[in-house]
Design a protein around this motif. Structure first.
Motif, PDB file in Angstrom:
ATOM      1  N   VAL A 180      23.196 -10.536   1.197  1.00  0.00           N
ATOM      2  CA  VAL A 180      24.067 -10.067   2.271  1.00  0.00           C
ATOM      3  C   VAL A 180      25.374 -10.834   2.144  1.00  0.00           C
ATOM      4  O   VAL A 180      25.389 -12.066   2.137  1.00  0.00           O
ATOM      5  CB  VAL A 180      23.415 -10.278   3.653  1.00  0.00           C
ATOM      6  CG1 VAL A 180      24.380  -9.904   4.756  1.00  0.00           C
ATOM      7  CG2 VAL A 180      22.140  -9.459   3.757  1.00  0.00           C
ATOM      8  N   PRO A 221      26.686  -8.503   9.949  1.00  0.00           N
ATOM      9  CA  PRO A 221      26.706  -7.115  10.413  1.00  0.00           C
ATOM     10  C   PRO A 221      27.797  -6.889  11.458  1.00  0.00           C
ATOM     11  O   PRO A 221      28.060  -7.749  12.295  1.00  0.00           O
ATOM     12  CB  PRO A 221      25.315  -6.920  11.019  1.00  0.00           C
ATOM     13  CG  PRO A 221      24.469  -7.967  10.384  1.00  0.00           C
ATOM     14  CD  PRO A 221      25.379  -9.129  10.136  1.00  0.00           C
ATOM     15  N   ARG A 260      29.132  -3.995  14.303  1.00  0.00           N
ATOM     16  CA  ARG A 260      28.771  -2.786  15.035  1.00  0.00           C
ATOM     17  C   ARG A 260      30.026  -1.936  15.228  1.00  0.00           C
ATOM     18  O   ARG A 260      31.046  -2.414  15.704  1.00  0.00           O
ATOM     19  CB  ARG A 260      28.176  -3.139  16.391  1.00  0.00           C
ATOM     20  CG  ARG A 260      27.733  -1.922  17.184  1.00  0.00           C
ATOM     21  CD  ARG A 260      26.999  -2.317  18.445  1.00  0.00           C
ATOM     22  NE  ARG A 260      25.779  -3.047  18.166  1.00  0.00           N
ATOM     23  CZ  ARG A 260      24.598  -2.481  17.907  1.00  0.00           C
ATOM     24  NH1 ARG A 260      24.506  -1.179  17.866  1.00  0.00           N
ATOM     25  NH2 ARG A 260      23.533  -3.215  17.680  1.00  0.00           N
ATOM     26  N   VAL A 280      25.697   0.154  12.513  1.00  0.00           N
ATOM     27  CA  VAL A 280      25.833  -1.249  12.122  1.00  0.00           C
ATOM     28  C   VAL A 280      26.049  -1.270  10.612  1.00  0.00           C
ATOM     29  O   VAL A 280      25.299  -0.643   9.861  1.00  0.00           O
ATOM     30  CB  VAL A 280      24.586  -2.068  12.511  1.00  0.00           C
ATOM     31  CG1 VAL A 280      24.722  -3.500  12.042  1.00  0.00           C
ATOM     32  CG2 VAL A 280      24.354  -2.003  14.013  1.00  0.00           C
ATOM     33  N   GLN A 281      27.102  -1.971  10.158  1.00  0.00           N
ATOM     34  CA  GLN A 281      27.435  -2.030   8.736  1.00  0.00           C
ATOM     35  C   GLN A 281      27.545  -3.485   8.295  1.00  0.00           C
ATOM     36  O   GLN A 281      27.884  -4.354   9.084  1.00  0.00           O
ATOM     37  CB  GLN A 281      28.766  -1.343   8.459  1.00  0.00           C
ATOM     38  CG  GLN A 281      28.786   0.116   8.768  1.00  0.00           C
ATOM     39  CD  GLN A 281      30.121   0.755   8.432  1.00  0.00           C
ATOM     40  OE1 GLN A 281      31.064   0.076   8.031  1.00  0.00           O
ATOM     41  NE2 GLN A 281      30.198   2.067   8.568  1.00  0.00           N
ATOM     42  N   PHE A 282      27.258  -3.724   6.997  1.00  0.00           N
ATOM     43  CA  PHE A 282      27.448  -5.052   6.425  1.00  0.00           C
ATOM     44  C   PHE A 282      27.700  -4.932   4.925  1.00  0.00           C
ATOM     45  O   PHE A 282      27.331  -3.946   4.288  1.00  0.00           O
ATOM     46  CB  PHE A 282      26.243  -5.963   6.706  1.00  0.00           C
ATOM     47  CG  PHE A 282      24.952  -5.482   6.095  1.00  0.00           C
ATOM     48  CD1 PHE A 282      24.540  -5.933   4.852  1.00  0.00           C
ATOM     49  CD2 PHE A 282      24.147  -4.578   6.779  1.00  0.00           C
ATOM     50  CE1 PHE A 282      23.353  -5.491   4.294  1.00  0.00           C
ATOM     51  CE2 PHE A 282      22.956  -4.137   6.230  1.00  0.00           C
ATOM     52  CZ  PHE A 282      22.559  -4.596   4.981  1.00  0.00           C
TER      53      PHE A 282
END
Length: 114
Positions: A82, A86, A88, A93-95
């Motif tokens: 990762v 994350p 929002r 929710v994106q990362f």
């Protein structure tokens, strides 16, 4: 120097107004344009052509890093780390995710969402 910069900027903008990047076959047209400008000893035309070439090359390099369209919406198994916390955005929710191994050819950095 100012005219050279403005011509380069106009060449830069020529690519941005197009709906898609030109096909690679148009590189020959650009090469002929640069050659003609050099023969005419016109720094303004050279700057214009170089502005087009610069943006075209950078955009093509950036687009080559995108996920192939045939893999969009397909479940893939990837391993990695990762890269960002994350975020929002509405109900999504994106990362960021750095890929170390994958089943398919995917970009080294992905933006994943759920």
């Amino acid at each position: 120097m100012g005219r050279f910069a403005i011509a380069f900027l106009i060449g830069h903008c020529c690519i941005h107004v197009l709906p898609d990047l030109p096909d690679v076959s148009y590189a020959l047209v650009l090469l002929v344009g640069i050659t003609l400008a050099a023969l005419l000893r016109s720094p303004i035309l050279i700057a214009l052509a170089l502005g087009i070439a610069w943006v075209w090359a950078n955009a093509a390099a950036r687009l080559s890093e995108d996920l192939p369209t045939d893999l969009e919406g397909v479940d893939l198994i990837v391993q990695g780390y990762v890269q960002s916390l994350p975020e929002r955005e509405g109900s999504t929710v994106q990362f960021g995710f750095d890929v170390t191994t994958a089943d398919e050819r995917v970009p080294a950095r992905l933006r994943l969402a759920w």
